[in-house]
Design a protein around this motif. Structure first.
Motif, short mmCIF file in Angstrom:
data_model
loop_
_atom_site.label_atom_id
_atom_site.label_comp_id
_atom_site.label_asym_id
_atom_site.label_seq_id
_atom_site.Cartn_x
_atom_site.Cartn_y
_atom_site.Cartn_z
N VAL A 76 0.87 -1.18 0.00
CA VAL A 76 0.00 0.00 0.00
C VAL A 76 0.91 1.23 0.00
CG1 VAL A 76 -1.83 1.26 1.21
CG2 VAL A 76 -1.78 -1.23 1.29
N THR A 77 0.63 2.19 -0.87
CA THR A 77 1.50 3.37 -0.96
C THR A 77 0.75 4.63 -0.54
OG1 THR A 77 0.93 3.70 -3.28
CG2 THR A 77 2.89 2.40 -2.82
N THR A 78 1.53 5.58 -0.02
CA THR A 78 1.01 6.92 0.24
C THR A 78 1.84 7.89 -0.60
OG1 THR A 78 2.52 7.45 2.07
CG2 THR A 78 0.49 6.29 2.63
N LEU A 79 1.22 8.93 -1.11
CA LEU A 79 1.96 9.88 -1.95
C LEU A 79 2.80 10.85 -1.14
CD1 LEU A 79 -0.66 10.79 -4.71
CD2 LEU A 79 1.22 9.16 -4.83
N ASN A 80 2.49 10.93 0.16
CA ASN A 80 3.12 11.97 0.98
C ASN A 80 3.79 11.36 2.21
OD1 ASN A 80 1.89 14.57 -0.35
ND2 ASN A 80 0.21 13.10 -0.12
N ALA A 81 5.11 11.33 2.19
CA ALA A 81 5.85 10.91 3.38
C ALA A 81 6.89 11.99 3.69
CB ALA A 81 6.47 9.53 3.17
N THR A 126 -3.88 6.86 -0.51
CA THR A 126 -4.44 6.13 0.64
C THR A 126 -4.74 7.14 1.73
OG1 THR A 126 -3.00 4.27 0.07
CG2 THR A 126 -4.06 4.21 2.23
N PRO A 127 -5.97 7.66 1.82
CA PRO A 127 -7.16 7.32 1.02
C PRO A 127 -7.09 7.90 -0.39
CG PRO A 127 -7.66 9.10 2.54
CD PRO A 127 -6.26 8.67 2.84
N ASN A 128 -8.01 7.42 -1.26
CA ASN A 128 -7.99 7.81 -2.67
C ASN A 128 -8.58 9.21 -2.84
OD1 ASN A 128 -7.68 7.66 -5.43
ND2 ASN A 128 -9.65 6.65 -5.74
N LEU A 129 -7.71 10.21 -2.73
CA LEU A 129 -8.11 11.62 -2.85
C LEU A 129 -7.13 12.32 -3.80
CD1 LEU A 129 -8.71 12.24 0.96
CD2 LEU A 129 -10.52 12.15 -0.78
N PRO A 130 -7.19 11.99 -5.09
CA PRO A 130 -6.14 12.45 -6.00
C PRO A 130 -6.08 13.97 -6.19
CG PRO A 130 -7.93 11.38 -7.21
CD PRO A 130 -8.17 11.12 -5.77
#
Length: 484
Positions: free
Chosen positions: A285-290, A334-338
């Motif tokens: 599972v990936t997150t775009l913001n780390a 994650t969550p799907n909020l593009p």
């Protein structure tokens, strides 16, 4: 006693480690950058001549590095597609990396098969811009002549193994590499040639998927070459993770993966169902913001580096005096909020201090990754121990908050070339099986990674209260967006 080598061909360089077959101790190391020009925007190029990987490999192996080596394992960057013609020559440079050019192609493919759920059921993942299947669609739409000439499809590690073996008629790959293509299903263990045709416009020859302990072949000099795998799978194997373990990687974006005995199909597209290098599965599972969250906060506060941000955050307390940062700076997966943006909530006069914002940035990043962990836990994945990777894992503010926010023991391994070590361990396994000294079901038991071990301890209740605070703001701001 013997020695084996692991070769990791990453997007930027080649690393080679030479290891003892019995213990995994690293005896020698080699390194060389890829002779690849940067893209016009200063980033990585989207097209690379695979010969650059061979040149880098040759340089890294110089000075007799491989002397006495009995077997080699290959790990390489994932998502790179090497299109070959019927004679085995490259049709065009390899398509590598995230490749934003292919975003439209990804949307086309999702629609062409009937939506996200259809893809998740077919191959365990929804096509993204980086995946090989999407790059094939881009090729067919933008370079139709090259697409027509494409007769064979290899990934980076497949191509390197094939070159090391002297370009034999038989071409191979492994489950791990195949599982990231978008046209092989980890659940069924088989290719979906119809998806290759859907993307490329016609069928192509695909490499044979061999077992984790199988040898791809032997070089003309008698050196055994193991199956090879993708960098993610090789790093997991090098770390020695097993059932009950998860890996949280802190890059600009973040990822959470765990070992699981079965493939997970996920129609939401939040889980990418990969296979690992041992015969198990590796849902991701990936997150775009780390770490981009931390860098943005450091810039906002006028701080020179992440160490300074960490020092400042440590002056605050858990919960950051009620300040909550939803770190969706680039939108979020994650969550799907593009198309969303980040949110800063809980502003009160007493919370408007730099140290509280610094603390909220660390807690927001880690809570976002804890959400990703919950996606896996919600699907029955057992997570008792979490390996934390990336330079940011060394920051005191990360180490102070992570165990209680994740609700598990956190292991911070010492920096090492884990993908190359994993490739070497695979080579030792294939060598042992070929000699009759190892079981194809049980990889060699190498020493685990040297690491710091952090326990949630008495902070667990405090950490879970911080999570609840984050969850409440997320639900209020984006109701129903996150469903496990």
């Amino acid at each position: 006693m013997g020695i084996v080598a692991g070769l990791d061909s990453s997007p930027d360089f080649t690393r080679i480690v030479v290891c003892d077959t019995d213990t995994g101790a690293v005896l020698r190391q080699g390194y060389a950058p890829h002779p690849v020009e940067t893209a016009p925007d200063g980033g990585r190029p989207s097209d690379v001549d695979p010969q650059a990987w061979l040149l880098s490999l040759g340089e890294a192996a110089g000075g007799g590095l491989l002397e006495g080596v009995q077997a080699i394992g290959v790990s390489a960057q994932q998502n790179a597609v090497v299109p070959l013609d019927a004679q085995g020559n490259t049709v065009r440079p390899a398509l590598v990396g995230g490749d934003k050019r292919a975003q439209v192609a990804a949307a086309d493919l999702v629609d062409a098969l009937g939506g996200r759920e259809a893809w998740a059921q077919a191959v365990g993942s929804v096509p993204g811009a980086a995946q090989p299947v999407t790059k094939l669609r881009w090729l067919a739409k933008n370079e139709p002549e090259n697409a027509l000439r494409t007769a064979v499809l290899l990934q980076a590690h497949d191509w390197l193994v094939w070159q090391l073996l002297g370009r034999p008629v038989r071409r191979t790959t492994d489950r791990g590499g195949a599982s990231g293509t978008g046209y092989w299903s980890a659940a069924t263990g088989g290719y979906r040639p119809d998806l290759v045709e859907l993307a490329l416009g016609h069928q192509a020859v695909l490499p044979e998927v061999i077992g984790p302990a199988d040898a791809a072949g032997t070089t003309p000099e008698g050196l055994l070459i193991s199956a090879g795998t993708g960098e993610t799978m090789a790093a997991a194997f090098g770390l020695g993770i097993g059932l009950g373990d998860a890996v949280v990687s802190l890059g600009a974006s973040g990822s959470v993966m765990a070992v699981h005995p079965e493939a997970l199909a996920d129609q939401s597209g939040m889980i990418t169902s990969l296979a690992d290098a041992t015969g198990m599965h590796l849902p991701v599972v990936t997150t775009l913001n780390a770490v981009r969250t931390l860098r943005g906060t450091a810039e906002l506060l006028g701080l020179p580096d992440l160490e300074s941000l960490s020092d400042l955050a440590m002056k605050s307390t858990p919960g950051a005096h009620g300040l909550v940062l939803l770190p969706y700076l680039e939108g979020e997966r994650t969550p799907n909020l593009p198309h969303t943006a980040g949110t800063l909530a809980g502003l009160r006069r007493e919370s408007m201090k730099p140290e509280h914002l610094a603390r909220a940035a660390f807690e927001g990043m880690l809570c976002g990754l804890a959400d990703a962990l919950d996606v896996l836990r919600g699907r029955g994945v057992d997570v008792r121990r979490i390996f934390l990777l990336g330079p940011a894992a060394e920051l005191p503010a990360v180490q102070a908050a992570a165990p209680s926010l994740f609700g598990a023991q956190v292991v911070v391994p010492q920096p090492a070339d884990y993908a190359a070590i994993g490739a070497a361990r695979q080579a030792a396994w294939a060598l042992g099986v070929s000699q009759g000294t190892l079981d194809p079901r049980d990889p060699p038991a190498w020493q685990g990674a040297a690491a710091q071990v952090l326990e949630p301890g008495e902070e667990l209740a405090v950490g879970q209260a911080v999570r609840q605070q984050f969850t409440a703001v997320r639900e209020q701001t984006h109701p129903g967006a996150f469903q496990v």
